[in-house]
Design an enzyme around this catalytic site. Structure first.
Site, PDB file in Angstrom:
ATOM      1  CG  ASN A  61      -0.340  -0.374   2.557  1.00  0.00           C
ATOM      2  OD1 ASN A  61       0.601  -0.912   2.595  1.00  0.00           O
ATOM      3  ND2 ASN A  61      -0.705   0.458   3.777  1.00  0.00           N
ATOM      4  CD  GLU A  63      -1.502   4.794   4.592  1.00  0.00           C
ATOM      5  OE1 GLU A  63      -1.156   5.607   5.290  1.00  0.00           O
ATOM      6  OE2 GLU A  63      -2.229   3.721   4.910  1.00  0.00           O
ATOM      7  CB  CYS A  72      -5.161  -1.353  -1.779  1.00  0.00           C
ATOM      8  SG  CYS A  72      -6.335  -0.498  -0.648  1.00  0.00           S
ATOM      9  CD  GLU A  74      -5.320  -6.001  -1.310  1.00  0.00           C
ATOM     10  OE1 GLU A  74      -4.547  -4.930  -1.414  1.00  0.00           O
ATOM     11  OE2 GLU A  74      -5.687  -6.681  -0.388  1.00  0.00           O
ATOM     12  CB  CYS A 111     -10.835  -2.729   0.859  1.00  0.00           C
ATOM     13  SG  CYS A 111     -10.243  -2.150  -0.855  1.00  0.00           S
ATOM     14  CB  CYS A 114      -8.564  -4.855  -2.965  1.00  0.00           C
ATOM     15  SG  CYS A 114      -7.693  -3.626  -2.832  1.00  0.00           S
TER      16      CYS A 114
HETATM   17  N1  THU Z   1      -5.317  -1.459   2.254  1.00  0.00           N
HETATM   18  C1  THU Z   1      -4.801  -2.234   1.396  1.00  0.00           C
HETATM   19  O1  THU Z   1      -3.726  -2.106   0.804  1.00  0.00           O
HETATM   20  N2  THU Z   1      -5.510  -3.284   0.878  1.00  0.00           N
HETATM   21  C2  THU Z   1      -6.697  -3.520   1.426  1.00  0.00           C
HETATM   22  O2  THU Z   1      -7.371  -4.625   0.771  1.00  0.00           O
HETATM   23  C3  THU Z   1      -7.208  -2.908   2.405  1.00  0.00           C
HETATM   24  C4  THU Z   1      -6.781  -1.578   3.012  1.00  0.00           C
HETATM   25  C5  THU Z   1      -4.509  -0.392   2.897  1.00  0.00           C
HETATM   26  C6  THU Z   1      -5.131   0.842   2.392  1.00  0.00           C
HETATM   27  C7  THU Z   1      -4.418   1.782   3.512  1.00  0.00           C
HETATM   28  O3  THU Z   1      -3.262   2.316   3.098  1.00  0.00           O
HETATM   29  C8  THU Z   1      -4.390   0.917   4.902  1.00  0.00           C
HETATM   30  O4  THU Z   1      -4.521  -0.409   4.270  1.00  0.00           O
HETATM   31  C9  THU Z   1      -5.572   1.073   5.702  1.00  0.00           C
HETATM   32  O5  THU Z   1      -6.760   1.156   5.060  1.00  0.00           O
END
Ligand code: THU
Length: 160
Positions: A61, A63, A72, A74, A111, A114
């Site tokens: 991930n 940000e 994310c 994925e 999520c 994803c």
């Molecule tokens: N996140 C992911 O990388 N993948 C997911 O399927 C769920 C959330 C990340 C997004 C953000 O950077 C952190 O997790 C918290 O939500």
């Protein structure tokens, strides 16, 4: 009126039951966690994808100060696959997590966005992609296909 039910199976593996190639995939995911850029959530996610040609590609991930602009793990992993190995489908993927703020005790599932992105990749190459979810020292879950994560999905068959 008719009531319909989805039946979705998943498997739970004790850490010592994991096939050797899955242990390798897990190791790649764990090693990638250090590359997550998550100063806001302090939550790290890594996704290691094994392509059908045997290559393993990872993503984490990333940000952004403008929170919704973050990506994310994925999504970065899928983008890396499509860029580095164009037109190669995936066999399986492993998602793992860590937190800089607390001790993670349970696995996390992808999520909604994803799931949609993973499903597009699976559908595009018409090959089921096994989804492994795990953290160190805990049982690992395996779904046989991304479809199992997103019943009643919106797909290209709705558009074409
Ligand atoms: N996140 C992911 O990388 N993948 C997911 O399927 C769920 C959330 C990340 C997004 C953000 O950077 C952190 O997790 C918290 O939500």
């Amino acid at each position: 009126m008719q009531e319909h039910h989805f039946k979705i199976a998943y498997r739970e593996y004790a850490p010592n039951e994991l096939p050797a190639e899955v242990v390798t995939l897990f190791q790649h995911a764990k090693a990638a966690l250090k590359d997550a850029y998550s100063p806001y959530s302090k939550f790290r996610v890594a996704c290691a994808i094994r392509l059908v040609n045997g290559e393993i590609v990872t993503g984490t991930n990333q940000e952004n100060a403008s929170y919704p602009a973050g990506i994310c793990a994925e999504g970065t992993a899928l983008g890396a696959c499509a860029s580095l190995h164009p037109n190669v489908g995936a066999k399986e993927l492993f998602i793992t997590i860590a937190s800089d703020a607390f001790q993670v005790e349970q696995i996390a599932a992808p999520c909604g966005i994803c799931r949609q992105q993973l499903l597009e990749f699976e559908t595009r190459f018409n090959t089921p992609v096994s989804v492994w979810l795990g953290i160190e020292g805990k049982p690992v879950i395996r779904l046989a296909s991304v479809k199992d994560l997103l019943p009643l999905a919106f797909t290209k068959s709705d558009l074409l």
